[in-house]
Enzyme design. Structure first.
Site, mmCIF file in Angstrom:
data_model
loop_
_atom_site.group_PDB
_atom_site.id
_atom_site.type_symbol
_atom_site.label_atom_id
_atom_site.label_comp_id
_atom_site.label_asym_id
_atom_site.label_seq_id
_atom_site.Cartn_x
_atom_site.Cartn_y
_atom_site.Cartn_z
ATOM 1 N N SER A 146 -71.244 -117.575 -68.105
ATOM 2 C CA SER A 146 -69.831 -117.248 -68.337
ATOM 3 C C SER A 146 -69.664 -115.775 -68.717
ATOM 4 O O SER A 146 -68.785 -115.090 -68.192
ATOM 5 C CB SER A 146 -69.230 -118.162 -69.410
ATOM 6 O OG SER A 146 -69.890 -118.020 -70.648
ATOM 7 N N ASP A 200 -72.984 -113.093 -76.385
ATOM 8 C CA ASP A 200 -73.246 -113.153 -74.945
ATOM 9 C C ASP A 200 -72.675 -111.938 -74.220
ATOM 10 O O ASP A 200 -73.340 -111.312 -73.380
ATOM 11 C CB ASP A 200 -72.604 -114.406 -74.340
ATOM 12 C CG ASP A 200 -73.064 -115.682 -75.028
ATOM 13 O OD1 ASP A 200 -73.998 -115.611 -75.843
ATOM 14 O OD2 ASP A 200 -72.472 -116.734 -74.738
#
Ligand code: ADP
Ligand code: MG
Length: 422
Positions: A146, A200
């Site tokens: 993602s 992330d």
């Protein structure tokens, strides 16, 4: 039957070719360029990001590639191999957060969400665009497919809208990238509705090849920590368990909530403010705080000790000595302790992760641990470069014995951050 299956990374040329071909087929014109962003694997520092602590991710050679062409209007058209039959069409002036009438479906939320978030954050305006996505980051494997999507989108939009914040992969504008991270996080939190903490996106945009990224999740400050695995005759083997436990999202939310509650009971904003020295007393207070005291004790103990393990690992890697002998053993011990804490105190592993870690250790890994959010996803094992195949085989055999589906593997070479390919 016991041959391990490795997921290869596309080469830059292959990534450009695949994304460009898809773009041609869908939109029948030339893209302005092809951009990419990597998935990531976290070496240590798990479930610390939303507690303001430290994490230590590396960028993977596995990347999301995006061929993109700027439009003069406010329309966004998106295509990926998963939805080849249809081109999704969105309007930048109509889209909005999850749960509102402008809510955006499936993976479109990560891409259109970045355009929306850039404007929300005052970094726009941005124009509409046509984009074709081709990613080889395993989806939902805890390797941040993602954030790779968001990162590829944000560097592409930065360039075609002349925002001037990204720089190149070789000469990144780190301060600019820090701002782009904020918009990627907003896209993921608000448009996709995933309450993730920012590690992330920072990894995908701010890592450097040959290095791990020491990320202070409270201040946003980073430091590049040299990690020449190949030079030390080592490899970081990623084991994608392929397991995804359906309760994962709810559990993630409840871990976050427990940390917030513990922090508030202890009178701090974030658990990072609890030092290892103050931990025993803090745990006593939590224990006595109510019926969920025992749970809060475990969650807090994980977070505080994990932040310390991350500091210890960074110190080891930064001492200028070769990664061998006692030092290598110490690194392995920290990785193992991290997993054990996530299993016993944070309770976010699962049988597939524990079996992978145990099998890797038994097959000679220096250390092994789950990585990412847990409840499925991936584990890592630090192994001799020439033992990769043998450790992977041992994991495959253990999975067969347990009756689990076959795992997949990849070689986590510390790689470059998001940038432009063509
Ligand atoms: P992770 O980031 O660990 O891989 P997430 O659940 O955060 O797992 O993100 C996975 C989601 O990202 C998918 O459900 C999908 O919506 C989106 N996604 C990632 N890669 C792709 C891709 N190549 N094509 C379409 N959607 C993708
Ligand atoms: Mg993700």
């Amino acid at each position: 039957p016991h041959d391990p299956v490795f997921s290869p990374a596309l080469s830059p040329d292959e990534g450009v070719a695949a994304a460009t071909a898809l773009f041609h087929e869908a939109f029948d014109c030339e893209p302005d360029g092809v951009w990419y962003a990597p998935g990531r694997v976290n070496v240590i520092g798990e479930h610390t990001d939303y507690n303001g602590g430290l994490a230590l991710p590396i960028a993977l050679p596995h990347r999301a590639h995006m061929a993109l062409r700027r439009r003069e209007d406010r329309t966004i058209r998106l295509v990926s191999p998963q939805t080849r039959e249809t081109i999704d069409v969105l309007d930048l002036d109509q889209i909005g957060p999850k749960g509102t009438p402008g809510e955006v479906r499936h993976w479109n939320a990560y891409v259109a969400g970045v355009a929306w978030a850039l404007e929300q954050d005052g970094l726009g305006p941005v124009s509409g665009f046509d984009a074709a996505l081709y990613s080889c980051v395993p989806l939902g494997g805890g390797l941040s497919s993602s954030a790779a999507l968001e990162g590829a989108t944000v560097v592409a939009l930065d360039e075609v809208n002349a925002l001037g914040l990204a720089g190149s992969a070789e000469e990144p504008n780190d301060a600019g990238r820090e701002r782009l991270v904020t918009s990627c996080v907003r896209a993921e939190n608000e448009m996709a509705g995933a309450p993730t903490g920012g590690m992330d996106q920072s990894a995908s945009l701010r890592c450097q090849a040959g290095h791990a990224l020491e990320l202070d999740c409270r201040s946003g400050q980073v430091r590049q920590v040299p990690l020449d695995l190949a030079g030390a005759g080592l490899a970081l083997l990623v084991i994608d368990t392929k397991a995804k436990h359906s309760h994962a999202d709810g559990q993630y939310g409840s871990r976050r909530a427990a940390c917030e509650k513990a922090a508030s009971l202890l009178g701090v904003d974030l658990l990072v403010e609890v030092s290892p020295e103050a931990l025993p007393q803090a745990l006593e207070r939590l224990e006595a705080s109510g019926e969920d005291g025992a749970e809060l004790v475990k969650r807090t103990r994980h977070v505080v000790t994990e932040i310390q393990r991350t500091k210890d690992l960074v110190a080891l890697l930064s001492d200028g000595q070769a990664l061998a002998g006692d030092k290598l053993a110490e690194v392995g011990t920290l990785l193992n302790a991290s997993h054990d804490s996530l299993r016993d105190d944070y309770e976010c592993t699962c049988p597939e992760l524990d079996v992978a870690v145990d099998a890797a250790r038994a097959a000679g890994a220096y250390g092994a641990r789950m990585t990412g959010g847990g409840f499925g996803g991936s584990a890592i094992a630090l192994v001799d470069a020439d033992a990769v195949e043998q450790v992977a085989r041992a994991v495959v055999q253990a999975y067969a014995r347990e009756g689990f589906g076959a795992p997949a593997f990849l070689d986590a070479v510390p790689s470059a951050p998001a940038g432009r390919l063509a």
